[in-house]
Design a protein around this motif. Structure first.
Motif, PDB file in Angstrom:
ATOM      1  N   LEU A 157      10.628  -4.368   7.896  1.00 49.45           N
ATOM      2  CA  LEU A 157       9.436  -5.133   7.524  1.00 49.45           C
ATOM      3  C   LEU A 157       8.550  -5.375   8.741  1.00 49.45           C
ATOM      4  CD1 LEU A 157       8.075  -6.695   5.128  1.00 49.45           C
ATOM      5  CD2 LEU A 157       9.224  -8.730   5.992  1.00 49.45           C
ATOM      6  N   ARG A 158       9.171  -5.700   9.855  1.00 46.01           N
ATOM      7  CA  ARG A 158       8.403  -5.901  11.090  1.00 46.01           C
ATOM      8  C   ARG A 158       7.711  -4.612  11.514  1.00 46.01           C
ATOM      9  NH1 ARG A 158       8.580 -10.424  14.969  1.00 46.01           N
ATOM     10  NH2 ARG A 158       9.867 -12.051  14.059  1.00 46.01           N
ATOM     11  N   ARG A 159       8.415  -3.505  11.371  1.00 49.57           N
ATOM     12  CA  ARG A 159       7.802  -2.217  11.717  1.00 49.57           C
ATOM     13  C   ARG A 159       6.620  -1.922  10.798  1.00 49.57           C
ATOM     14  NH1 ARG A 159      13.271  -0.657  12.527  1.00 49.57           N
ATOM     15  NH2 ARG A 159      13.376   0.274  10.447  1.00 49.57           N
ATOM     16  N   LEU A 160       6.765  -2.256   9.527  1.00 52.65           N
ATOM     17  CA  LEU A 160       5.660  -2.042   8.587  1.00 52.65           C
ATOM     18  C   LEU A 160       4.460  -2.915   8.948  1.00 52.65           C
ATOM     19  CD1 LEU A 160       7.568  -1.870   5.156  1.00 52.65           C
ATOM     20  CD2 LEU A 160       6.395   0.010   6.330  1.00 52.65           C
ATOM     21  N   GLU A 161       4.716  -4.164   9.356  1.00 50.19           N
ATOM     22  CA  GLU A 161       3.631  -5.049   9.791  1.00 50.19           C
ATOM     23  C   GLU A 161       2.913  -4.455  10.995  1.00 50.19           C
ATOM     24  OE1 GLU A 161       5.387  -8.814  10.639  1.00 50.19           O
ATOM     25  OE2 GLU A 161       5.620  -9.375   8.534  1.00 50.19           O
ATOM     26  N   ALA A 162       3.692  -3.985  11.962  1.00 51.20           N
ATOM     27  CA  ALA A 162       3.109  -3.398  13.170  1.00 51.20           C
ATOM     28  C   ALA A 162       2.334  -2.133  12.833  1.00 51.20           C
ATOM     29  CB  ALA A 162       4.207  -3.090  14.184  1.00 51.20           C
ATOM     30  N   ASP A 163       2.862  -1.313  11.918  1.00 49.01           N
ATOM     31  CA  ASP A 163       2.184  -0.071  11.530  1.00 49.01           C
ATOM     32  C   ASP A 163       0.865  -0.361  10.834  1.00 49.01           C
ATOM     33  OD1 ASP A 163       4.266   1.351  12.589  1.00 49.01           O
ATOM     34  OD2 ASP A 163       5.229   1.787  10.660  1.00 49.01           O
ATOM     35  N   ALA A 164       0.876  -1.362   9.940  1.00 44.99           N
ATOM     36  CA  ALA A 164      -0.348  -1.720   9.218  1.00 44.99           C
ATOM     37  C   ALA A 164      -1.422  -2.205  10.186  1.00 44.99           C
ATOM     38  CB  ALA A 164      -0.047  -2.793   8.172  1.00 44.99           C
ATOM     39  N   ALA A 165      -1.014  -3.033  11.162  1.00 40.93           N
ATOM     40  CA  ALA A 165      -1.968  -3.533  12.161  1.00 40.93           C
ATOM     41  C   ALA A 165      -2.494  -2.396  13.024  1.00 40.93           C
ATOM     42  CB  ALA A 165      -1.303  -4.592  13.032  1.00 40.93           C
ATOM     43  N   ALA A 166      -1.614  -1.478  13.407  1.00 44.52           N
ATOM     44  CA  ALA A 166      -2.026  -0.344  14.250  1.00 44.52           C
ATOM     45  C   ALA A 166      -2.996   0.568  13.509  1.00 44.52           C
ATOM     46  CB  ALA A 166      -0.794   0.442  14.698  1.00 44.52           C
ATOM     47  N   GLN A 167      -2.728   0.802  12.235  1.00 46.29           N
ATOM     48  CA  GLN A 167      -3.619   1.657  11.442  1.00 46.29           C
ATOM     49  C   GLN A 167      -4.997   1.021  11.300  1.00 46.29           C
ATOM     50  OE1 GLN A 167      -1.622   2.458   7.739  1.00 46.29           O
ATOM     51  NE2 GLN A 167       0.099   3.521   8.735  1.00 46.29           N
ATOM     52  N   ALA A 168      -5.017  -0.290  11.056  1.00 43.22           N
ATOM     53  CA  ALA A 168      -6.305  -0.978  10.932  1.00 43.22           C
ATOM     54  C   ALA A 168      -7.066  -0.947  12.254  1.00 43.22           C
ATOM     55  CB  ALA A 168      -6.073  -2.425  10.488  1.00 43.22           C
ATOM     56  N   GLN A 169      -6.364  -1.164  13.356  1.00 41.31           N
ATOM     57  CA  GLN A 169      -6.992  -1.118  14.669  1.00 41.31           C
ATOM     58  C   GLN A 169      -7.541   0.274  14.973  1.00 41.31           C
ATOM     59  OE1 GLN A 169      -7.902  -3.270  16.757  1.00 41.31           O
ATOM     60  NE2 GLN A 169      -7.832  -2.493  18.857  1.00 41.31           N
ATOM     61  N   SER A 170      -6.760   1.293  14.640  1.00 37.76           N
ATOM     62  CA  SER A 170      -7.182   2.671  14.889  1.00 37.76           C
ATOM     63  C   SER A 170      -8.443   3.007  14.094  1.00 37.76           C
ATOM     64  CB  SER A 170      -6.048   3.637  14.520  1.00 37.76           C
ATOM     65  OG  SER A 170      -6.442   4.968  14.714  1.00 37.76           O
ATOM     66  N   ALA A 171      -8.457   2.592  12.832  1.00 42.50           N
ATOM     67  CA  ALA A 171      -9.638   2.843  11.994  1.00 42.50           C
ATOM     68  C   ALA A 171     -10.859   2.120  12.543  1.00 42.50           C
ATOM     69  CB  ALA A 171      -9.348   2.399  10.563  1.00 42.50           C
ATOM     70  N   TRP A 172     -10.650   0.893  13.039  1.00 43.83           N
ATOM     71  CA  TRP A 172     -11.759   0.111  13.599  1.00 43.83           C
ATOM     72  C   TRP A 172     -12.304   0.772  14.849  1.00 43.83           C
ATOM     73  CZ3 TRP A 172     -11.923  -3.471  17.968  1.00 43.83           C
ATOM     74  CH2 TRP A 172     -13.069  -4.279  17.985  1.00 43.83           C
TER      75      TRP A 172
END
Length: 358
Positions: free
Chosen positions: A213-228
């Protein structure tokens, strides 16, 4: 008689033999081994898709808790303000009562003076005077007395009106204070419920699932940051912090590792707006306490114009805030169960940017 005794003895012997046989068989029977309890098979771990749904549920619950925290903090600030005003009004009422008592004493002194003069009004006393000089002096005294009486009456009337106003204001502020307390209680109840629900969801997970779950949280944040970042949002961002902004950034960065606690303003823990408001207070620039009020009241700037120290407001309801520290990064207090940390400025949905020292 002997035959009866023999029959009885035979029956007794048969019963005894039967009992001995039964007891011997029972003792000789093998004792069965205890049957081991049947252990339930461990539940299969949740799939990534299922955990992603859990992550989204937990995130939604914590976001709702964040919004409720803002409502609680705002109600608390309003309650503090109303309490302070009530104290001032109470003192004003006491002062007004003291002033009215003093004015009444002065009015009583004037009445006693008139009584000592025979109860005659100043005009009648002048008419009875045969001395022109005394007459002229009397005219001046009459004028002064009349003016003093008018001033005294006007002052007394104004003081009484002020006292009535103070009393009405105190009553209104008391009602506001009680309303604020009710809002606080409701907001706290919502916060507790949302956080409890989120923690219960997470507690049902196995240790391996919590790690994923923590990895999924980190992945979601990283994907959003990358898109931004890919959108070119930082293309023209490069402003330097003001002196006050640099002080605020230094304060916020020094809090990294301290836990998020809703409603907290330090020094041992913070919520998101508690961190940003205290950071700017350290820079001698007091700002509103909540992220929603920071968004509503502080000057807004374009993302491409932001510089370290500026505040980035997140989500459509302005329920979260972080401080921009440069290089596409913020420092913020994320949520219950997490510590003050650095994160990508675009890892959450940006509502806008405000500048406390504009």
């Amino acid at each position: 008689m002997n035959r009866r005794h023999c029959a009885t003895a035979a029956i007794t012997l048969v019963c005894a033999l039967a009992l001995l046989t039964s007891t011997g068989q029972a003792a000789a029977a093998p004792v069965p081994d205890p049957v081991p309890p049947v252990s339930a098979a461990p539940a299969p771990l949740r799939t990534t898709a299922e955990l992603e749904k859990v992550r989204e549920q937990i995130e939604t619950l914590y976001r709702k808790a964040g919004a409720a925290t803002d409502a609680y903090n705002l109600a608390e600030e309003q309650t503090k303000k109303q309490s302070g005003e009530l104290v001032k009004l109470a003192q004003a009422i006491v002062d007004g009562q003291t002033q009215i008592a003093a004015l009444k004493d002065r009015a009583g002194a004037q009445a006693r003076e008139q009584y000592r003069n025979g109860g005659l009004p100043p005009g009648a006393q002048l008419a009875l005077s045969n001395d022109p000089k005394l007459f002229l002096d009397g005219i001046n005294k009459v004028r002064q007395s009349q003016q003093a009486s008018k001033s005294l009456l006007a002052e007394l009337k104004q003081t009484q009106q002020d006292l009535e106003t103070y009393t009405q204001d105190a009553s209104a502020n008391w009602e506001k204070l009680e309303t604020g307390r009710v809002k606080q209680a409701k907001a706290k109840k919502k916060i507790d419920a949302q956080i409890k629900a989120a923690k219960e969801l997470e507690s049902r997970l196995e240790e391996k699932e919590r790690e994923q779950l923590r990895r999924l949280e980190a992945d979601a944040a990283a994907q959003a940051q990358s898109a931004w970042l890919s959108s070119g949002a930082l293309k023209d961002v490069g402003g330097e912090a003001s002196a006050a902004g640099a002080t605020a950034v230094a304060f916020a960065m020094a809090q990294i590792g301290k836990p998020y606690v809703w409603g907290a303003e330090g020094p041992g823990s913070y919520d998101c707006s508690g961190l940003t408001s205290q950071a700017w207070l350290a820079a001698k620039r007091p700002i509103p306490r909540t992220s929603q009020e920071q968004w509503r009241l502080l000057p807004r700037i374009d993302v491409q114009d932001m510089r370290p120290g500026d505040l980035i407001i997140y989500h459509a309801d302005a329920s979260h805030v972080g401080m921009y520290v440069g290089d596409g990064t913020i420092v913020h207090a994320p949520r219950p169960g997490r510590d003050v940390t650095l994160a990508g400025a675009g890892s959450m949905k940006i509502l806008g940017v405000v500048r406390p020292d504009r």
